[in-house]
Design a protein around this motif. Structure first.
Motif, PDB file in Angstrom:
ATOM      1  N   UNK A 104      -2.188   7.747 -19.154  1.00 21.46           N
ATOM      2  CA  UNK A 104      -3.193   6.756 -18.790  1.00 21.46           C
ATOM      3  C   UNK A 104      -2.560   5.375 -18.660  1.00 21.46           C
ATOM      4  N   UNK A 110      -0.731   5.162 -15.457  1.00 23.87           N
ATOM      5  CA  UNK A 110      -1.676   5.091 -14.351  1.00 23.87           C
ATOM      6  C   UNK A 110      -2.233   3.683 -14.214  1.00 23.87           C
ATOM      7  N   UNK A 116       2.809  11.103 -10.179  1.00 27.11           N
ATOM      8  CA  UNK A 116       2.254  12.430 -10.378  1.00 27.11           C
ATOM      9  C   UNK A 116       3.345  13.408 -10.804  1.00 27.11           C
ATOM     10  N   UNK A 135     -11.243   5.645 -14.644  1.00 29.54           N
ATOM     11  CA  UNK A 135     -10.404   4.678 -13.950  1.00 29.54           C
ATOM     12  C   UNK A 135     -10.628   4.757 -12.450  1.00 29.54           C
ATOM     13  N   UNK A 146       0.760  17.667  -0.566  1.00 34.04           N
ATOM     14  CA  UNK A 146       1.550  17.204  -1.699  1.00 34.04           C
ATOM     15  C   UNK A 146       1.010  15.927  -2.309  1.00 34.04           C
ATOM     16  N   UNK A 147      -0.110  15.450  -1.823  1.00 38.34           N
ATOM     17  CA  UNK A 147      -0.596  14.181  -2.336  1.00 38.34           C
ATOM     18  C   UNK A 147      -1.555  14.409  -3.494  1.00 38.34           C
ATOM     19  N   UNK A 148      -1.341  13.698  -4.578  1.00 39.26           N
ATOM     20  CA  UNK A 148      -2.287  13.829  -5.690  1.00 39.26           C
ATOM     21  C   UNK A 148      -3.641  13.219  -5.377  1.00 39.26           C
ATOM     22  N   UNK A 149      -3.677  12.384  -4.357  1.00 38.10           N
ATOM     23  CA  UNK A 149      -4.948  11.788  -3.988  1.00 38.10           C
ATOM     24  C   UNK A 149      -5.810  12.850  -3.321  1.00 38.10           C
ATOM     25  N   UNK A 168       0.393   1.339 -12.825  1.00 41.69           N
ATOM     26  CA  UNK A 168       0.577   1.483 -11.380  1.00 41.69           C
ATOM     27  C   UNK A 168      -0.504   0.748 -10.621  1.00 41.69           C
ATOM     28  N   UNK A 177       2.275   6.820  -6.225  1.00 44.44           N
ATOM     29  CA  UNK A 177       1.284   7.787  -6.692  1.00 44.44           C
ATOM     30  C   UNK A 177       1.908   9.170  -6.772  1.00 44.44           C
ATOM     31  N   UNK A 178       2.644   9.518  -5.732  1.00 45.09           N
ATOM     32  CA  UNK A 178       3.291  10.826  -5.730  1.00 45.09           C
ATOM     33  C   UNK A 178       4.353  10.883  -6.818  1.00 45.09           C
ATOM     34  N   UNK A 209      -9.465   0.799  -2.509  1.00 45.75           N
ATOM     35  CA  UNK A 209      -8.248   0.026  -2.276  1.00 45.75           C
ATOM     36  C   UNK A 209      -7.040   0.545  -3.016  1.00 45.75           C
ATOM     37  N   UNK A 210      -7.256   1.141  -4.166  1.00 48.44           N
ATOM     38  CA  UNK A 210      -6.092   1.646  -4.888  1.00 48.44           C
ATOM     39  C   UNK A 210      -6.125   3.169  -4.901  1.00 48.44           C
ATOM     40  N   UNK A 211      -4.994   3.759  -5.183  1.00 48.96           N
ATOM     41  CA  UNK A 211      -4.917   5.209  -5.150  1.00 48.96           C
ATOM     42  C   UNK A 211      -5.633   5.847  -6.321  1.00 48.96           C
ATOM     43  N   UNK A 212      -5.784   7.154  -6.243  1.00 49.51           N
ATOM     44  CA  UNK A 212      -6.513   7.907  -7.275  1.00 49.51           C
ATOM     45  C   UNK A 212      -5.657   8.054  -8.523  1.00 49.51           C
ATOM     46  N   UNK A 213      -6.261   8.498  -9.559  1.00 50.90           N
ATOM     47  CA  UNK A 213      -5.537   8.733 -10.798  1.00 50.90           C
ATOM     48  C   UNK A 213      -6.095   9.992 -11.435  1.00 50.90           C
ATOM     49  N   UNK A 214      -5.510  10.382 -12.583  1.00 56.05           N
ATOM     50  CA  UNK A 214      -6.009  11.555 -13.282  1.00 56.05           C
ATOM     51  C   UNK A 214      -7.252  11.247 -14.100  1.00 56.05           C
ATOM     52  N   UNK A 215      -7.590   9.989 -14.204  1.00 52.77           N
ATOM     53  CA  UNK A 215      -8.708   9.630 -15.071  1.00 52.77           C
ATOM     54  C   UNK A 215      -9.921   9.266 -14.225  1.00 52.77           C
ATOM     55  N   UNK A 257       0.830  -1.203   0.000  1.00 53.65           N
ATOM     56  CA  UNK A 257       0.000   0.000   0.000  1.00 53.65           C
ATOM     57  C   UNK A 257       0.863   1.251   0.000  1.00 53.65           C
ATOM     58  N   UNK A 303      -5.764   4.904   6.156  1.00 53.02           N
ATOM     59  CA  UNK A 303      -5.731   3.706   5.307  1.00 53.02           C
ATOM     60  C   UNK A 303      -6.784   2.666   5.674  1.00 53.02           C
ATOM     61  N   UNK A 352       0.630   2.557  -3.582  1.00 51.59           N
ATOM     62  CA  UNK A 352      -0.545   3.433  -3.549  1.00 51.59           C
ATOM     63  C   UNK A 352      -0.235   4.807  -2.999  1.00 51.59           C
ATOM     64  N   UNK A 363      -5.179  20.164  -7.340  1.00 52.25           N
ATOM     65  CA  UNK A 363      -4.496  20.739  -6.197  1.00 52.25           C
ATOM     66  C   UNK A 363      -3.350  21.626  -6.637  1.00 52.25           C
ATOM     67  N   UNK A 403      -0.064  -2.467  -8.161  1.00 55.50           N
ATOM     68  CA  UNK A 403      -0.550  -2.589  -6.788  1.00 55.50           C
ATOM     69  C   UNK A 403      -1.361  -3.865  -6.625  1.00 55.50           C
ATOM     70  N   UNK A 421      -9.701   1.362   3.244  1.00 51.05           N
ATOM     71  CA  UNK A 421      -9.850  -0.051   2.918  1.00 51.05           C
ATOM     72  C   UNK A 421     -11.273  -0.504   3.201  1.00 51.05           C
TER      73      UNK A 421
END
Lengths: 336, 766
Positions: free
Chosen positions: A212, A215, A199, B500, B473-476, A218, A195-196, B491-497, A187, B482, A191, B98, A222, B486
């Protein structure tokens, strides 16, 4: 009183070579099918816990739909208007159900760790010959030999199963606890940190297609890392069952060793199992859509079909675990 | 200034408009008041992310008062540091994007003087009229050596350096992409006492808030922009001379009159496509006939669809040709036609419904990957849309955002209400009209996600608890520790899409589906999810409880309020109201009171109570049928008749007595659960198929409707025409006598099935 028969059947004869993914999986699936009644019990446990977690929603759903003039149509087809309002009205109840689901999940994690011992013991014997005579419809432990079953009554198979499960539970619980920091690491690395990092990397990427793809990779990384931890523990459990008393270090080195000996077989088992799960879902979906056209059929036959689907998933998973045992057995028998 | 050949001359036949009910303006106004005139020379210093600017501003005092000072918006200073009002309110996040460390933005005014030399900068000071925050430098007060008399003018010259932020909130850069908005010193709006309820005259010049947008006077803009030669550029207005290349830079010259802002963009990667909306080729004769009917025009003046000669079309309905330039990212080239189809439909229907788009040009910008914070924004004759590489043709993207941002040209752009103080008059009006255009041109939206047969609009099944202080500083987007994440199946981190993001966390049985969603339903969903009673609709943008409430009220609730007004008055009358309001207040800066007065005038009735509850109140409208019964009339127990013919019936005799002559006693209880009072209709449906409608004024909290007859009551329903979109709960609008448990059981089992997949996942852990 007759001597208590051996509760652990003899290990399989040494294999000439570690089998490939398909033979191992076939063996594992056959073993899992032999233990199908146990899998049925697991399906029922899953259903019971899911129903308990979701039960609080039934009352409000019934209140909202049962006296609706369009109940017939609402039962046949999804009505987004109804869903919007009901979901908003019942937001607190839905949130509570998710929390209950989490609690049920926690219970199931521990229960699964307990029952894993008995299941793996059942799987290690491989496909058992069909017995001519079934003393009783017993969902549990099919690991006893036919000779034992025909012998004077000994401990019931339920008791054998529970005893095997209890015997392995301490080590399995320890493995579960040891897995948590590994999941946490996946994680944090994939995750959070990735992710950072991704980015920042994407600051230099102008083409969305590349962004994409990265992304998706990644997220897949995970998911793969998460599953890898699970596979690591599954192999560790397999060794704990095959070699009681093995050291903790050797439990964790087994998957690495098997991978090094037969990497394609190791990965092939996991990939094939995943594809089989996907196939089960793709087979289930059209059946589900067909049966859901009618409220009564959807609530009964459709619901039953969903249980068959879940059973199929459990079967495939158990089959994969059986394949892991087969690979581990072969590796151990080859003398490292 | 524009060459004569480019001037748009709008002539509307007085007779055509005179046929509209009520005292409307004789014609669409040709031009604005032109309070300001800007002449700006800008040079993009690409390596330093800076625009060097020189500005000449002419401001005209159109009031009857003497004005001693000027106030300027310096919007870019909102991105200077974390002490600004914008950052304090937004916590560095805007619409999901952000701020990034090192990507700060600000504007340095290096000189400010009267044309004639007197320095003004020394005496200038930053002021904070809204919150007194000393860290905010987005409003500059400039005392004048001599006040500006009524009708007088003042001309200033300024030099400035606009340091652009890494884009996350509309303006800035990412890589080689630039969207340059709110980048120059912009004078505020001076309002006399009495206007919009002002007690005394003064500047309407608010600080830049997280939730607010912009407000300025109409005028003329003449802007030259110098950029690296390889950059493709687009801007407000049109180019008035060919670009001039000198060395490795190119200078462009744009101009536009009768607008109140100027924005531009530059990116070497743009694909530039220009097409012309041709009225003759794209007209909709049926729609023209419909609008002619609403406006009371002679329908015979509307030529048929295939007619070549369109000279007879009334000027009130005829549209103008528009040159549309699309600046699109290379990976989205497959969506070029979709953008043009969307904007051409918008030009057509907005033009028909509210009045023709008066400008010759329109530029649409597709922001670069990673710069979506610049998307979804409007400037005069210049809009930013934005799309994704994965954009199924059945979904309203990029069509929805393109139509929406163009639609702002009519509300923000031409009517030009104050977005700081009355955001609903722009955002909500445009949300309402965008939905209508989408339905007209594209049909229902088709959204994409489904869980075990339960569709949802790409939202998580359960909202994560809001993280009050997400990591900078987190893109999420943050939201929970956590374990919470959960548990809530993230469960997974964010993305730009976004697509997705929607599918990333969900277990098996989650897959794309095709669900038709019409716009009002989406508005209701967003509004109801946001906590609908947090605020009243009419509120200053920064005074809403949170950004969610601002969005829900300014966008969704407004659209629902106008849709419900259609239910109260009829859609044709509301169309006439909206048309009249736009025509009357084009270039006019109206207020809420102006709109309500227009409604009352055109509708011919007093609807102040409606708006008092829906716009100036925060209550909900919710009418419910809570009980329906229909039972056979049976003889009762007791003593009956006169002494000579008395008979006594016991309870048991009464219970066992067979039904009387087939008479049914039916009762319906309808309750007003919300605080908003609106008259509704109650429809009774009987077994014979007969329907009866009763009217209820909704004033008391409940009403009982009783009916005795030979026909058995089957069900009762309020608002049978589904006119009241504002109703907080539709399922309780109807109730049947008989019950049917199977629908609930079926959907409940589907939830159980989905939960089983989740538990399957948990059971596989270690």
């Amino acid at each position: 009183m007759a001597d208590e028969p051996r509760t652990r059947p003899p290990a399989a004869p040494p294999a000439a070579a570690i089998p490939g993914a398909i033979p191992a999986l076939k063996w594992g699936l056959a073993s899992a099918w032999s233990a199908r009644r146990l899998l049925l019990v697991m399906t029922a446990c899953n259903l019971l816990l899911a129903a308990v977690a979701i039960f609080p929603l039934f009352g409000s759903m019934n209140a909202s739909l049962s006296h609706h003039p369009d109940a017939g149509r609402l039962g046949r087809e999804f009505d987004y208007r109804w869903w919007t309002d009901w979901a908003n009205d019942q937001a607190a109840a839905v949130t509570q159900s998710v929390a209950l689901l989490g609690a049920a999940g926690f219970i199931l994690v521990v229960v699964s760790a307990f029952f894993a011992g008995g299941l793996l013991e059942a799987l290690r014997t491989g496909p058992t010959p069909r017995l001519q005579f079934e003393p009783m419809p017993d969902p549990f432990y099919r690991g006893a030999t036919p000779e034992w079953r025909a012998a004077a009554p000994g401990p019931g198979s339920v008791q054998i199963f529970l005893r095997e499960s209890a015997r392995h539970f301490p080590i399995f619980l320890l493995l579960l606890l040891l897995s948590l920091p590994l999941y946490w690491a996946a994680q944090k690395i994939l995750n959070d940190a990735a992710l950072v990092g991704l980015d920042r990397l994407q600051e230099g990427i102008n083409d969305e297609r590349i962004g994409l793809l990265l992304t998706v990779l990644r997220a897949v990384a995970f998911a793969a890392a998460f599953h890898l931890v699970t596979v690591l523990i599954e192999y560790a459990r397999a060794r704990a069952v095959l070699e009681p008393g093995a050291s903790m270090l050797s439990l964790f080195t087994l998957p690495v060793a098997v991978f090094r000996a037969r990497p394609l077989a190791f990965l092939g088992v996991e990939a094939a199992a995943f594809l089989m799960q996907l196939a089960a879902m793709l087979a289930f979906i059209p059946v589900d859509r067909l049966l859901s056209r009618w409220p009564l059929v959807g609530a009964t036959a459709g619901f039953a079909a969903a249980q068959v689907f879940l059973f199929a998933r459990l079967l495939v998973r158990a089959g994969a675990q059986g394949a892991q045992i087969r690979l581990a057995q072969a590796w151990l028998a080859r003398g490292r | 200034m524009l060459a004569p050949s480019r001037k748009s001359i709008i002539v509307v036949a007085a007779a055509a408009l005179g046929s509209l009910a009520g005292p409307v303006r004789a014609a669409l106004p040709e031009r604005s008041d032109r309070v300001v005139a800007y002449a700006i020379e800008a040079t993009l210093d690409h390596p330093n992310r800076t625009v060097h600017g020189r500005e000449t501003l002419t401001w005209r005092n159109t009031t009857s008062e003497t004005v001693p000072d000027l106030q300027f918006h310096l919007y870019l200073n909102a991105f200077k540091n974390q002490e600004t009002t914008f950052f304090k309110e937004s916590k560095g996040r805007h619409r999901g994007f952000r701020a990034r460390d090192g990507g700060w933005g600000y504007i340095d005014l290096t000189s400010l003087a009267l044309d004639g030399g007197a320095d003004l900068l020394a005496a200038s000071e930053f002021i904070r009229p809204d919150d007194g925050n000393p860290g905010d430098e987005t409003v500059l007060r400039v005392p004048l050596p001599a006040p500006v008399p009524p009708g007088g003018e003042v001309r200033l010259k300024a030099a400035f350096e606009s340091h652009l932020p890494r884009v996350f909130a509309r303006t800035g850069y990412k890589g080689d992409f630039y969207l340059v908005g709110q980048w120059f010193p912009k004078v505020g709006v001076y309002e006399p006492a009495g206007l919009h309820g002002r007690e005394k005259s003064g500047w309407n010049c608010h600080q830049f808030h997280s939730s607010s947008e912009f407000f300025a006077d109409f005028g003329a803009y003449d802007v030259t922009i110098t950029v690296p030669a390889s950059f493709v550029i687009g801007a407000t207005g049109g180019a008035i001379e060919p670009p001039r290349t000198s060395g490795d830079t190119t200078t462009y010259h744009f101009a536009q009159e009768d607008v109140h802002d100027f924005a531009w963009t530059a990116d070497p990667d743009y694909i530039k496509v220009t097409r012309t909306f041709s009225y003759a080729a794209d007209r909709d004769a049926e729609e023209e006939a419909g609008m002619a009917r609403i406006a009371g025009l002679d329908l015979s003046q509307i030529p048929p669809q295939e007619a070549a000669d369109l000279s007879a079309v009334p000027a009130a309905i005829r549209l103008s040709d528009v040159d549309v330039t699309l600046l699109i990212q290379p990976e989205h080239r497959a969506q070029i036609d979709r953008h043009f189809r969307a904007v051409f439909n918008a030009i057509k229907y907005y033009g028909y419904w509210y009045g023709r788009y008066p400008y010759r040009t329109l530029t649409i910008v597709d922001p670069a990957y990673g710069a979506r914070g610049a998307g979804g924004m409007e400037y005069p004759t210049f809009i930013t849309a934005g799309t994704s590489f994965v954009a199924p043709a059945t979904r309203w993207s990029p069509e929805g955002v393109t139509i929406h941002e163009f639609g702002h040209q009519f509300w923000y752009g031409l009517v030009a209400t104050n977005e700081f103080e009355e955001a609903w008059l722009d955002e909500g009006f445009n949300t309402y009209s965008t939905g209508k255009v989408l339905e007209k041109a594209f049909g229902p939206n088709h959204e994409s996600m489904e869980i075990a047969g339960i569709p949802f609009l790409r939202m998580p099944l359960v909202e994560l608890p809001k993280d009050p202080d997400p990591p900078a500083d987190s893109p999420d987007r943050g939201g929970g520790d956590p374990l919470t994440r959960f548990l809530y199946l993230r469960w997974t981190g964010a993305s730009n899409d976004s697509l997705l993001n929607a599918i990333r966390d969900l277990p098996f049985l989650t897959f794309p589906a095709d669900v038709a969603i019409v716009d009002p339903l989406e508005r209701r969903r967003r509004f109801l999810r946001s906590g609908p009673t947090k605020d009243q609709l009419l509120r200053k943008a920064w005074e809403f409880l949170d950004e969610e409430s601002y969005a829900a009220n300014s966008y969704s609730k407004t659209a629902m309020t106008l849709r419900t007004l259609e239910g109260v008055l009829g859609s044709d009358l509301v169309a006439k109201i909206m048309r009249t309001y736009h025509e009357r207040y084009r270039f006019g800066h109206p207020s809420t009171d102006d709109f309500i007065a227009t409604v009352n005038e055109v509708a011919g009735r007093d609807l102040n109570s409606y708006f008092a509850q829906t716009v100036r109140g925060s209550g909900l409208f919710d009418i419910a049928v809570t009980s329906v019964s229909s039972e056979k009339k049976r003889p009762g127990a007791g003593v009956f008749g006169l002494p000579e013919s008395r008979r006594i019936v016991s309870f048991s005799e009464a219970r066992s007595a067979s039904a009387a002559t087939g008479i049914f006693e039916s009762e319906v209880i309808v309750r007003r659960l919300g605080d908003v009072i609106l008259p509704v209709q109650i429809e009774l449906l009987f077994a014979s198929g007969k329907r009866e409608v009763r009217d209820w004024d909704g004033r008391y909290r409940w009403i009982k409707v009783r009916e005795t007859g030979t026909d058995r009551l089957v069900s009762a329903r309020v608002d049978p025409n589904d006119a009241f979109v504002l109703d907080a709960s539709w399922p309780n609008n109807a109730r049947a006598v008989e019950s049917n448990p199977w629908p609930a059981l079926k959907w409940w089992t589907r939830f159980v099935t989905w939960a089983q997949q989740v538990l399957y996942f948990y059971s596989g852990i270690a």
